[in-house]
Design an enzyme around this catalytic site. Structure first.
Site, PDB file in Angstrom:
ATOM      1  CD  GLU A 166      -1.513  -2.139   2.282  1.00 31.57           C
ATOM      2  OE1 GLU A 166      -0.482  -1.994   2.971  1.00 31.57           O
ATOM      3  OE2 GLU A 166      -2.201  -3.175   2.304  1.00 31.57           O
ATOM      4  CE1 TYR A 179       7.568   0.540  -3.443  1.00 31.90           C
ATOM      5  CE2 TYR A 179       5.640   1.947  -3.279  1.00 31.90           C
ATOM      6  CZ  TYR A 179       6.766   1.393  -2.708  1.00 31.90           C
ATOM      7  OH  TYR A 179       7.089   1.677  -1.407  1.00 31.90           O
TER       8      TYR A 179
HETATM    9  C1  LIG Z   1      10.294   6.683  -2.138  1.00 31.12           C
HETATM   10  C2  LIG Z   1      11.780   6.627  -1.758  1.00 31.12           C
HETATM   11  C3  LIG Z   1      12.018   5.400  -0.877  1.00 31.12           C
HETATM   12  C4  LIG Z   1      12.627   6.544  -3.048  1.00 31.12           C
HETATM   13  O1  LIG Z   1      13.982   6.414  -2.662  1.00 31.12           O
HETATM   14  P1  LIG Z   1      15.184   6.729  -3.678  1.00 31.12           P
HETATM   15  O2  LIG Z   1      16.385   6.006  -3.188  1.00 31.12           O
HETATM   16  O3  LIG Z   1      15.311   8.187  -3.870  1.00 31.12           O
HETATM   17  O4  LIG Z   1      14.644   6.079  -5.012  1.00 31.12           O
HETATM   18  P2  LIG Z   1      15.560   5.522  -6.209  1.00 31.12           P
HETATM   19  O5  LIG Z   1      16.656   6.493  -6.497  1.00 31.12           O
HETATM   20  O6  LIG Z   1      15.932   4.124  -5.942  1.00 31.12           O
HETATM   21  O7  LIG Z   1      14.531   5.577  -7.423  1.00 31.12           O
HETATM   22  C5  LIG Z   1      14.282   4.461  -8.268  1.00 31.12           C
HETATM   23  C6  LIG Z   1      13.166   4.845  -9.217  1.00 31.12           C
HETATM   24  O8  LIG Z   1      12.037   5.292  -8.466  1.00 31.12           O
HETATM   25  C7  LIG Z   1      11.426   6.424  -9.117  1.00 31.12           C
HETATM   26  N1  LIG Z   1      11.584   7.600  -8.250  1.00 31.12           N
HETATM   27  C8  LIG Z   1      12.194   7.657  -7.039  1.00 31.12           C
HETATM   28  N2  LIG Z   1      12.082   8.900  -6.527  1.00 31.12           N
HETATM   29  C9  LIG Z   1      11.384   9.627  -7.423  1.00 31.12           C
HETATM   30  C10 LIG Z   1      10.940  10.976  -7.451  1.00 31.12           C
HETATM   31  N3  LIG Z   1      11.211  11.841  -6.441  1.00 31.12           N
HETATM   32  N4  LIG Z   1      10.230  11.403  -8.526  1.00 31.12           N
HETATM   33  C11 LIG Z   1       9.931  10.561  -9.550  1.00 31.12           C
HETATM   34  N5  LIG Z   1      10.350   9.261  -9.593  1.00 31.12           N
HETATM   35  C12 LIG Z   1      11.056   8.808  -8.524  1.00 31.12           C
HETATM   36  C13 LIG Z   1      12.144   6.594 -10.432  1.00 31.12           C
HETATM   37  O9  LIG Z   1      11.464   5.796 -11.390  1.00 31.12           O
HETATM   38  C14 LIG Z   1      13.499   5.990 -10.133  1.00 31.12           C
HETATM   39  O10 LIG Z   1      14.106   5.441 -11.281  1.00 31.12           O
HETATM   40  P3  LIG Z   1      15.123   6.318 -12.193  1.00 31.12           P
HETATM   41  O11 LIG Z   1      16.356   6.497 -11.364  1.00 31.12           O
HETATM   42  O12 LIG Z   1      15.335   5.455 -13.384  1.00 31.12           O
HETATM   43  O13 LIG Z   1      14.420   7.631 -12.465  1.00 31.12           O
HETATM   44  C15 LIG Z   1      12.204   7.925  -1.003  1.00 31.12           C
HETATM   45  O14 LIG Z   1      11.752   9.060  -1.722  1.00 31.12           O
HETATM   46  C16 LIG Z   1      11.686   8.003   0.425  1.00 31.12           C
HETATM   47  O15 LIG Z   1      12.321   7.509   1.358  1.00 31.12           O
HETATM   48  N6  LIG Z   1      10.540   8.645   0.628  1.00 31.12           N
HETATM   49  C17 LIG Z   1       9.948   8.775   1.978  1.00 31.12           C
HETATM   50  C18 LIG Z   1       9.487   7.440   2.511  1.00 31.12           C
HETATM   51  C19 LIG Z   1       8.460   6.812   1.589  1.00 31.12           C
HETATM   52  O16 LIG Z   1       7.583   7.487   1.052  1.00 31.12           O
HETATM   53  N7  LIG Z   1       8.547   5.482   1.432  1.00 31.12           N
HETATM   54  C20 LIG Z   1       7.611   4.726   0.620  1.00 31.12           C
HETATM   55  C21 LIG Z   1       6.440   4.328   1.441  1.00 31.12           C
HETATM   56  S1  LIG Z   1       5.228   3.461   0.473  1.00 31.12           S
END
Ligand SMILES: CC(C)(COP(=O)(O)OP(=O)(O)OC[C@H]1O[C@@H](n2cnc3c(N)ncnc32)[C@H](O)[C@@H]1OP(=O)(O)O)[C@@H](O)C(=O)NCCC(=O)NCCS
Length: 172
Positions: free
Chosen positions: A118, A130
């Site tokens: 979720e 995702y």
């Molecule tokens: C969501 C979260 C875990 C992503 O972490 P991250 O290490 O920055 O993500 P990644 O660099 O591995 O991203 C992988 C892919 O996710 C997508 N993505 C990640 N962050 C994104 C952003 N800010 N905007 C758009 N796409 C994004 C992209 O498709 C990316 O692929 P790409 O590098 O080819 O563009 C991070 O923003 C976070 O910790 N957020 C707060 C906690 C949270 O919301 N967790 C999820 C709960 S369901």
């Protein structure tokens, strides 16, 4: 002092009890409603279905810091992504991608064939992550997040594909 993102090496490894204070701090930094105190301890010590991993960075000066975490529950043949977070200073470096791929690979080795999760309707960054794995939206849970009565988007990945997960895991 936090590790410097530039020139740091990120390692993924299983979470340990010693990591819990940093993991809880990361959780508080990343979520409007962090897990209650003791929740990560429970996952590590009492939940046999939980796989808990962290991303740790070691700076050139030898400092190490937890900058990402994931908890996935393996329930029968389904890997339920329970939480994933990356420190703001280390985002957009595919650390979440590597953590999620690793966790799903482990769950697949242990018998998972599919995954579900979720995510807040407003959390487009996580939804993009995702979608990159092939998860699709299959429904919503109305008012699931009590703080803002926000809907949860329900996403599933019906097949855990070894090759695709290996590619995603290699993204570092
Ligand atoms: C969501 C979260 C875990 C992503 O972490 P991250 O290490 O920055 O993500 P990644 O660099 O591995 O991203 C992988 C892919 O996710 C997508 N993505 C990640 N962050 C994104 C952003 N800010 N905007 C758009 N796409 C994004 C992209 O498709 C990316 O692929 P790409 O590098 O080819 O563009 C991070 O923003 C976070 O910790 N957020 C707060 C906690 C949270 O919301 N967790 C999820 C709960 S369901």
């Amino acid at each position: 002092m936090p590790a410097d993102p530039a020139g740091s090496k990120v390692v993924l490894r299983p979470m340990t009890l010693a990591d819990i204070p940093q993991v809880e701090a990361l959780d508080r930094e990343c979520f409007p409603t962090p897990w209650p105190e003791g929740a990560f301890l429970y996952e590590l010590t009492r939940n046999p279905h939980a796989f808990c991993w962290v991303a740790e960075v070691e700076s050139p000066t030898g400092q190490s810091e937890i900058i990402g975490d994931i908890v996935v529950w393996l329930v029968v043949d389904e890997a339920h992504v329970s939480t994933i977070a990356v420190s703001p200073a280390f985002r957009k470096q595919r650390i979440a991608q590597r953590l999620l791929a690793k966790a799903l690979q482990i769950c697949k080795e242990k018998g998972a064939v599919q995954s579900m999760l979720e995510v807040r309707k407003s959390n487009l960054a996580a939804q993009r992550l995702y979608l990159k794995f092939g998860f699709t939206v299959v429904g919503k849970r109305k008012g699931y997040y009590k703080d803002k009565k926000e809907d949860a988007v329900l996403m599933t990945l019906p097949v855990l594909d070894d090759e695709e997960l290996a590619d995603l895991a290699d993204a570092g």
